[in-house]
Design an enzyme around this catalytic site. Structure first.
Site, short mmCIF file in Angstrom:
data_model
loop_
_atom_site.label_atom_id
_atom_site.label_comp_id
_atom_site.label_asym_id
_atom_site.label_seq_id
_atom_site.Cartn_x
_atom_site.Cartn_y
_atom_site.Cartn_z
N CYS A 1 -3.02 4.87 8.26
CA CYS A 1 -2.65 4.52 9.52
C CYS A 1 -2.18 4.51 10.37
O CYS A 1 -1.85 3.33 10.91
CB CYS A 1 -3.58 3.05 9.38
SG CYS A 1 -4.93 2.49 8.25
N ASN B 1 1.00 -1.16 -0.01
CA ASN B 1 -0.12 0.16 0.10
C ASN B 1 0.71 1.59 0.10
O ASN B 1 0.17 2.82 -0.01
CB ASN B 1 -0.93 -0.54 1.08
CG ASN B 1 -0.20 -0.03 2.36
OD1 ASN B 1 0.45 -1.19 2.99
ND2 ASN B 1 -0.31 0.52 3.54
C1 LIG Z 1 -2.89 -3.67 1.93
C2 LIG Z 1 -4.02 -2.69 2.71
N1 LIG Z 1 -5.19 -3.70 3.82
C3 LIG Z 1 -5.59 -3.62 4.43
C4 LIG Z 1 -6.04 -2.10 4.00
C5 LIG Z 1 -7.47 -1.99 4.72
O1 LIG Z 1 -8.98 -1.95 4.72
P1 LIG Z 1 -10.35 -1.19 4.85
O2 LIG Z 1 -9.57 0.46 5.34
O3 LIG Z 1 -11.03 -2.20 4.09
O4 LIG Z 1 -10.14 -2.15 6.36
C6 LIG Z 1 -5.26 -0.86 3.30
C7 LIG Z 1 -6.16 -0.17 3.51
O5 LIG Z 1 -5.80 0.63 4.27
C8 LIG Z 1 -4.61 -1.32 2.55
O6 LIG Z 1 -4.08 -0.64 2.50
#
Ligand SMILES: Cc1ncc(COP(=O)(O)O)c(C=O)c1O
Length: 354
Positions: free
Chosen positions: A302, A129
């Site tokens: 996050c 990400n």
């Molecule tokens: C690789 C990855 N996993 C998990 C998440 C979390 O996803 P969600 O916001 O749908 O819980 C994100 C995004 O923030 C992400 O980029």
């Protein structure tokens, strides 16, 4: 989505009246549409609130059926994988995190060497990400299959952007999120291969084959499917177009800022991601001066402002991680916008040097 907030407000699990049946039919159609994009049977899709929950369901849900043992992942994973693994560690599991190379990738050999007789599960994300690199999922999955280990992939960043067919790649569990492909926030899914043991994380009305109790949010599910359909329709064309724009962005920055460095392998990588470091710059000043012009960040949304654990993991210093920009392009990005971004970043750097 709109009619499912208002006119068709029924609960999709209430099949005894027309309102419920209408919602139920919409969810069934959405499930088929999403499953079609993944080339899987619709029954294998469990709707969740997003990729975070899908990751928790996959990791906690599978590990707990095994009682104890060893789990493997990578130090550049999203916290939505690292934190459930930390919880499993507190519950008595042993966790090994593979060290990503400086280009952000891991090698099949690294995984091969880390697997032990008591390894229960391996989790490796499809696309990072922050730096966009694409891990060699097919090779990793084959190693797991040969060793009888369940393989999970957090594909939140990949689905809708690059081809993702769980069976073709050999994935046992796959996490998805709608809002990474222009769908609504608060909806995602876990894809489960038949035969993979899972325990639910919550109990209640028995929805989603008993694996995810709770009333299904039909408007969000309908929106997820619509976004998937749109993403599949322009995926390859978008990939090519955004790859061109991303190269324009990188080349423009590289021409004007000789010190700029790129984070993560240039390939294989998502076409719409560019992560750069501007060594020696003050990260906070850089971000402050870019704020009026660009929506960019130094790491994950996050991370609560902490330096990116991904950039630290691939060998960046704390100062370099803070002086980094994670730039994303999307459907609405134009060549003109890229030129403006280049100009804004160059101006922000110049302002610090004078
Ligand atoms: C690789 C990855 N996993 C998990 C998440 C979390 O996803 P969600 O916001 O749908 O819980 C994100 C995004 O923030 C992400 O980029």
């Amino acid at each position: 989505m709109a009619p499912y907030w208002t006119d068709h407000w029924g609960n999709p699990s209430s099949r005894q009246h027309r309102q419920g049946l209408t919602a139920s039919a919409a969810v069934a159609l959405a499930r088929r549409q999403i499953a079609e994009a993944l080339d899987i049977d619709p029954d294998r899709l469990i709707f969740t609130s997003g990729a975070t929950e899908a990751n928790n369901l996959a990791l906690l849900g599978h590990a707990r059926t095994r009682g104890c043992g060893h789990l493997i992942s990578v130090n550049t994973e999203h916290h939505a994988v690292l934190d459930p693994l930390a919880q499993l560690q507190r519950e008595g599991f042993q966790v090994s995190l593979l060290q990503a190379q400086s280009n952000g990738l891991i090698t099949p050999t690294q995984l091969e060497e880390a697997i032990r007789p008591d390894t229960r599960l391996v989790s490796v994300m499809a696309a990072n990400n922050e730096i966009g690199v694409l891990q060699p999922l097919k090779e990793l999955a084959e190693i797991c299959r040969n060793r009888g280990v369940v393989f999970h992939s957090d594909a939140a960043q990949a689905f809708g952007h690059i081809p993702l067919e769980p069976d073709n790649l050999g994935l046992d569990l796959v996490s998805l999120s709608a809002h990474k492909l222009y769908g609504p926030k608060g909806i995602g899914a876990l894809v489960i291969r038949e035969g993979v043991q899972l325990q639910p994380l919550q109990w209640g009305g028995g929805q989603e084959a008993g694996l995810r109790a709770g009333t299904l949010p039909s408007p969000l599910i309908v929106g997820f499917a619509a976004a998937v359909q749109e993403a599949m329709a322009d995926r390859d064309e978008r990939h090519t177009r955004l790859g061109g724009l991303r190269d324009q962005l990188w080349n423009g920055l590289n021409d004007q800022l000789p010190a700029v460095e790129r984070n993560g392998a240039a390939a294989p990588c998502l076409a719409h991601n560019l992560n750069i470091t501007l060594p020696g710059m003050s990260g906070s000043r850089l971000h402050r001066s870019l704020r009026p012009h660009l929506a960019c960040s130094s790491g994950s949304a996050c991370s609560n402002g902490a330096p990116s654990h991904v950039l630290l993991a691939i060998g960046r210093s704390r100062a370099d991680a803070e002086a980094s920009l994670r730039l994303s392009l999307g459907r609405s990005t134009t060549a003109n916008a890229v030129e403006q971004a280049i100009a804004s970043i160059v101006e922000a750097v110049d302002a610090q040097q004078t």
